[in-house]
Design a protein around this motif. Structure first.
Motif, mmCIF file in Angstrom:
data_model
loop_
_atom_site.group_PDB
_atom_site.id
_atom_site.type_symbol
_atom_site.label_atom_id
_atom_site.label_comp_id
_atom_site.label_asym_id
_atom_site.label_seq_id
_atom_site.Cartn_x
_atom_site.Cartn_y
_atom_site.Cartn_z
ATOM 1 N N LYS A 23 0.837 -1.206 0.000
ATOM 2 C CA LYS A 23 0.000 0.000 0.000
ATOM 3 C C LYS A 23 0.873 1.257 0.000
ATOM 4 N N GLU A 71 1.066 4.133 -2.963
ATOM 5 C CA GLU A 71 0.743 5.534 -2.678
ATOM 6 C C GLU A 71 1.904 6.491 -2.955
ATOM 7 N N HIS A 72 3.135 5.991 -2.889
ATOM 8 C CA HIS A 72 4.268 6.915 -2.899
ATOM 9 C C HIS A 72 5.281 6.732 -4.026
#
Length: 98
Positions: free
Chosen positions: A44, A48-49
């Motif tokens: 996750k 997201e990054h």
């Protein structure tokens, strides 16, 4: 990070290998973390990054360092949740001295 199922599976597989290695090298990870949950958590974070290119171009050693940081933070969070207020004060004082 938007990706196809094949790219996601490849990313998860790479994370799984690193997490398994870290758990073998550091028994506290194996004792205190759920393998499947930490893999999902790291995946996750990656989604997201990082872009797919950044993730794919990251060296195995860098990925291992990043995963180790996330896993250590999770373990520390669990330890912190179990401390009494007095123990937390002692812990905080010890950290401040470093």
């Amino acid at each position: 990070m938007l990706s196809t199922n094949i790219q996601q599976e490849s990313t998860i597989s790479r994370i799984e290998r690193v997490v398994a290695t870290l758990m073998d090298e550091n028994p506290i990870f194996k004792e205190d973390l759920n393998y499947r949950e930490i893999v999902k958590h790291i995946f996750k974070i990656v989604q997201e990054h990082l872009t797919l290119d950044k993730f794919n171009n990251m060296s195995d050693e860098k990925l291992k360092d990043n995963c180790s940081f996330v896993m250590s933070t999770e373990v520390l969070g669990k330890i912190g949740a179990e401390l009494t207020p007095e123990q937390m004060t002692i812990f905080d004082d010890a950290i401040k001295r470093k």
